[in-house]
Design a protein around this motif. Structure first.
Motif: not given
Length: 75
Positions: A30-57
Motif C-alpha cells: 500500500a505504501t508503494v502504491r501511494g509513493a507511485i501515486y504521488l510521483f505520477v501526480v508530481w510529474a503530471l503537475l510539472i507537465a501541466l505547468a510547462a504546457l500552461i506556461s508555454r501557452r501563456l508565453g
C-alpha cells in the motif's frame, strides 16, 4: 490560461492530500502504491505547468518599443 495557471497549485494540493483520505489497508504494498501515486501526480503537475506556461508565453503580446521622447536629447 491565466486562470488555469492560478488554479494549478490548488489542484495539486488537492491531489497531494487525496491519499490521506484513503482508508488505511493492511495490504502489503500500500505504501508503494501511494509513493507511485504521488510521483505520477508530481510529474503530471510539472507537465501541466510547462504546457500552461508555454501557452501563456505564446498568447502574450510582444512588448512595443516606446516612442522616443522629443524633450530628451537624441543620440
Amino acid at each position: 490560461m491565466a486562470d488555469a495557471a492560478r488554479l494549478l497549485p490548488i489542484f495539486g494540493l488537492v491531489l497531494f492530500l487525496l491519499p490521506s483520505l484513503w482508508v488505511p489497508g493492511n495490504e502489503q504494498g500500500a505504501t508503494v502504491r501511494g509513493a507511485i501515486y504521488l510521483f505520477v501526480v508530481w510529474a503530471l503537475l510539472i507537465a501541466l505547468a510547462a504546457l500552461i506556461s508555454r501557452r501563456l508565453g505564446a498568447t502574450e503580446p510582444a512588448p512595443e518599443d516606446p516612442a522616443p521622447d522629443p524633450a530628451l536629447p537624441g543620440d
